[in-house]
Design a protein around this motif. Structure first.
Motif, PDB file in Angstrom:
ATOM      1  N   SER A   1     -66.429  16.942 121.436  1.00 38.45           N
ATOM      2  CA  SER A   1     -65.166  17.335 120.882  1.00 38.45           C
ATOM      3  C   SER A   1     -63.861  16.980 121.854  1.00 38.45           C
ATOM      4  O   SER A   1     -62.755  17.004 121.237  1.00 38.45           O
ATOM      5  CB  SER A   1     -64.980  18.927 120.937  1.00 38.45           C
ATOM      6  OG  SER A   1     -66.399  19.318 120.839  1.00 38.45           O
TER       7      SER A   1
ATOM      8  N   THR B   1     -59.805  22.049 114.428  1.00 41.77           N
ATOM      9  CA  THR B   1     -59.655  22.792 113.017  1.00 41.77           C
ATOM     10  C   THR B   1     -61.059  22.526 112.370  1.00 41.77           C
ATOM     11  O   THR B   1     -61.808  21.589 112.892  1.00 41.77           O
ATOM     12  CB  THR B   1     -58.819  21.639 112.261  1.00 41.77           C
ATOM     13  OG1 THR B   1     -58.991  20.389 112.266  1.00 41.77           O
ATOM     14  CG2 THR B   1     -57.224  21.957 113.067  1.00 41.77           C
ATOM     15  N   GLU B   2     -60.972  22.755 111.254  1.00 42.28           N
ATOM     16  CA  GLU B   2     -62.208  22.569 110.410  1.00 42.28           C
ATOM     17  C   GLU B   2     -62.910  20.897 110.210  1.00 42.28           C
ATOM     18  O   GLU B   2     -63.521  20.383 110.252  1.00 42.28           O
ATOM     19  CB  GLU B   2     -62.228  22.992 109.110  1.00 42.28           C
ATOM     20  CG  GLU B   2     -62.855  24.582 108.885  1.00 42.28           C
ATOM     21  CD  GLU B   2     -62.590  25.057 107.450  1.00 42.28           C
ATOM     22  OE1 GLU B   2     -62.688  24.436 106.499  1.00 42.28           O
ATOM     23  OE2 GLU B   2     -62.411  26.311 107.699  1.00 42.28           O
ATOM     24  N   GLU B   3     -61.447  20.157 110.017  1.00 44.56           N
ATOM     25  CA  GLU B   3     -61.690  18.818 109.959  1.00 44.56           C
ATOM     26  C   GLU B   3     -62.120  18.151 111.036  1.00 44.56           C
ATOM     27  O   GLU B   3     -62.823  17.544 111.021  1.00 44.56           O
ATOM     28  CB  GLU B   3     -60.145  18.133 109.509  1.00 44.56           C
ATOM     29  CG  GLU B   3     -60.416  16.854 109.303  1.00 44.56           C
ATOM     30  CD  GLU B   3     -58.981  16.152 109.332  1.00 44.56           C
ATOM     31  OE1 GLU B   3     -57.690  16.953 109.499  1.00 44.56           O
ATOM     32  OE2 GLU B   3     -58.937  14.725 109.260  1.00 44.56           O
TER      33      GLU B   3
ATOM     34  N   GLU C   1     -63.852  19.702 113.489  1.00 40.05           N
ATOM     35  CA  GLU C   1     -65.462  20.067 113.478  1.00 40.05           C
ATOM     36  C   GLU C   1     -66.434  19.431 112.783  1.00 40.05           C
ATOM     37  O   GLU C   1     -67.492  18.854 113.092  1.00 40.05           O
ATOM     38  CB  GLU C   1     -65.402  21.428 113.256  1.00 40.05           C
ATOM     39  CG  GLU C   1     -65.143  22.401 114.512  1.00 40.05           C
ATOM     40  CD  GLU C   1     -65.245  23.732 114.342  1.00 40.05           C
ATOM     41  OE1 GLU C   1     -66.072  24.180 113.414  1.00 40.05           O
ATOM     42  OE2 GLU C   1     -64.725  24.555 115.378  1.00 40.05           O
ATOM     43  N   SER C   2     -65.791  18.894 111.616  1.00 39.11           N
ATOM     44  CA  SER C   2     -66.748  18.023 110.574  1.00 39.11           C
ATOM     45  C   SER C   2     -66.687  16.682 111.205  1.00 39.11           C
ATOM     46  O   SER C   2     -67.891  16.062 111.062  1.00 39.11           O
ATOM     47  CB  SER C   2     -66.148  17.937 109.175  1.00 39.11           C
ATOM     48  OG  SER C   2     -65.003  17.418 109.205  1.00 39.11           O
TER      49      SER C   2
ATOM     50  N   GLN D   1     -69.217  16.815 114.079  1.00 37.81           N
ATOM     51  CA  GLN D   1     -70.470  17.143 113.475  1.00 37.81           C
ATOM     52  C   GLN D   1     -71.178  15.592 112.969  1.00 37.81           C
ATOM     53  O   GLN D   1     -72.357  15.222 113.209  1.00 37.81           O
ATOM     54  CB  GLN D   1     -70.511  17.884 112.451  1.00 37.81           C
ATOM     55  CG  GLN D   1     -71.923  18.615 112.043  1.00 37.81           C
ATOM     56  CD  GLN D   1     -72.448  19.205 113.145  1.00 37.81           C
ATOM     57  OE1 GLN D   1     -72.051  20.012 113.830  1.00 37.81           O
ATOM     58  NE2 GLN D   1     -73.877  18.974 113.657  1.00 37.81           N
TER      59      GLN D   1
END
Lengths: 241, 319
Positions: A103, A117-119, A121-122, A125
């Motif tokens: 991260s 943000t969600e982006e 995190e994706s 991942q």
């Protein structure tokens, strides 16, 4: 795309030290998808070349430009979005998990509190899946093996989503199997993500096997020589070493 | 969890002292002050300032310790070990005992302590550029502390006995020295220092990878180092000015917090250190009040009793 124009690499004048040019190179262009090995004897200037590309030191003359932007004029954060770096030895930080390490690559994109943000995190991942790190995400980076840690560090660099990735001797502390594994991985990344990847290495055979291009520092003529795959091993080695 | 524990211990601590006071009197003493009631007066004048000072001092020193440990990548760094407290002491000694009353007032002492802390911080930072080994840097910090201590002794030798007594009491470390109306300054400065640290969360996280990697992730390492030293100086300086040089808290608490939280995210570590530090000093205070409510044991004796063994344990584990 990375361009060198009339580059002179070396040390600038410092205290009690004269300016010293290590080597020069004419116009060279590197295109996305190339996996480049920088080879040369010890002290020939591989690390200095990397430090110059990374902006740690300035070229003595000439220009480096990325995507047609002059390197000197970019801010730190902009540079971090174009360029990622993996040091040769990272010994881990206590309590730092692999997920958190990867991260960290998102740092140039996050806000002041480093909230993903969600982006983000994706993307993290995705990188973890691509490198097969999903079994390790909660491991402490200090307890990983050298090979796993190297791959986690590459994950950090990948999460940075920079067009250019530079690895300083990525195989120096690894055993034979891990060397092959890491180089194979880098080769795939370069092709799949369309990134330029630079490595420096003394493992000539492995470089010739996996890389698509070799840049050699010739210490007799002090020039940067450029070779494409398939390589003529004997010729390159005779010229450079 | 820590927060609830802290609040309940703070309330418990308020009831303790040379005589015990009920909760209703405490509440009245703080919010609904009536100067004719002895209990409320005691709460207002002695206990409330003492307990709030404990909370602020513990939190501030622990955050300062965390900042130092990350900056120097060394689990044994802390404001006391690196001589930052000593820098403060030196300037406070100069301002209270010498014939130049440059920093006469309360604010003056705070300023003196901060300048001292800042100077010591810059000195250590400067040394860290030349000294790469972690252990050598700690030794330099300890030497700097001794040097400053020696200068303080020289000043003491020439000092007026009354000033000397004030200074000696101050140097034992005490939570009693803060009056109700000084709490404002202490709170504002500590909150400011803590907020400055929160702003630094992201660079602090990245600095763990080393200066070079941090710089290549967009951190302006030189500026950030300077800001970290500023934050440390503010936090250590103000606490040292009001409570004297308190040892070990800044070193022990962040290490404890890291072990409990098992994370390197400084956002959580900062909050953990703040609460943990506050908790530790409040517990120390409770212990002192329970053992000897009339005696006012020096706070430093107690923090060292807890701190020194922990430090030895860290050394055995990590070096």
């Amino acid at each position: 795309m990375l361009k060198f124009q009339d580059l002179h690499i070396g040390f600038s004048k410092a205290k009690r030290k004269e300016e010293r040019i290590l080597f020069t190179c004419e116009n060279l262009t590197f295109n996305p998808g190339e996996f480049v090995a920088v080879i040369g004897p010890n002290g020939s200037g591989k690390t200095t070349l990397f430090n110059t590309i990374l902006g740690e030191q300035n070229p003595l003359a000439g220009e480096i430009s990325i995507e047609d932007k002059n390197w000197k004029n970019l801010t730190r954060t902009e540079k971090a979005k174009h360029l990622s770096f993996v040091p040769s030895k990272f010994s881990g930080v206590d309590h730092l998990s692999v997920y958190d390490l990867v991260s960290m690559g998102r740092a140039p994109y996050t806000n002041m509190l480093n909230k993903l943000t969600e982006e983000d995190e994706s993307i993290v991942q995705k990188v973890i899946n691509q490198l097969g790190l999903s079994d390790f995400i909660n491991e402490n980076t200090i307890s990983l093996s050298d090979g796993e840690r190297q791959i986690a560090m590459i994950g950090k660099a990948l999460a940075q989503e920079a067009g250019i990735m530079i690895l300083d001797e990525p195989t120096a502390f690894l055993d034979y199997n891990n060397r092959r594994k890491v180089l194979q991985l880098l080769k795939e990344i370069a092709e799949k993500n369309n990134q330029i990847i630079f490595i420096s290495s003394h493992d000539l055979d492995l470089c010739f096997e996996y890389c698509s291009r070799v840049v050699a520092i010739d210490t007799s003529s002090n020039q940067l020589l450029n070779f494409y795959s398939p390589f003529k091993k004997e010729e390159i080695i005779n010229k450079v070493f | 969890m820590l927060f609830v524990l802290l609040i309940s211990l703070v309330l418990f601590d308020l009831t303790l002292g040379s005589f015990s006071i009920g909760f209703s009197d405490i509440f009245n003493g703080i919010f609904n002050y009536d100067s004719s009631s002895t209990a409320e007066l005691t709460v207002r004048v002695f206990r409330f300032p003492r307990v709030i000072t404990a909370v602020l001092a513990g939190g501030a020193l622990s955050i300062a310790g965390l900042l130092m440990q990350t900056l120097f990548q060394n689990p044994l760094a802390g404001p006391y070990v690196l001589g930052i407290n000593s820098g403060s002491s030196l300037l406070v000694a100069i301002s209270t005992m010498s014939s130049f009353y440059v920093f006469g007032s309360d604010l003056g002492i705070v300023a003196a302590a901060m300048i001292g802390a800042f100077g010591a911080g810059l000195f250590i930072l400067f040394c860290s550029i030349y000294v790469k080994s972690k252990v050598s840097l700690l030794l330099i910090g300890i030497m700097f502390g001794s040097f400053a201590g020696a200068l303080v002794s020289v000043i003491q030798a020439y000092a007026d006995p009354n000033n000397l007594k004030t200074f000696m009491l101050w140097s034992f470390g005490s939570l009693q020295g803060v009056e109700f109306n000084q709490l404002g300054i202490l709170t504002i400065v500590v909150v400011f220092g803590a907020l400055l640290s929160v702003v630094l969360v992201k660079p602090l996280n990245l600095l763990l990878l080393g200066d070079k990697s941090a710089a290549l992730l967009g951190v302006n390492v030189k500026t950030i180092r300077f800001l970290i030293i500023c934050a440390t100086a503010i936090l250590t300086g103000v606490v040292t000015a009001f409570c004297g040089p308190i040892a070990f808290v800044g070193l022990v608490v962040p290490n404890m917090v890291k072990m409990i939280y098992k994370t390197t995210n400084h956002y959580h570590l900062l909050i953990g250190s703040l609460l943990g530090g506050a908790l530790l000093i409040v517990i120390c205070d409770i212990t002192m009040q329970l053992i000897a409510p009339f005696m006012n044991l020096p706070l430093n004796a107690l923090t060292a009793l807890v701190g020194a063994p922990v430090v030895m344990w860290i050394i055995m584990k990590k070096f």
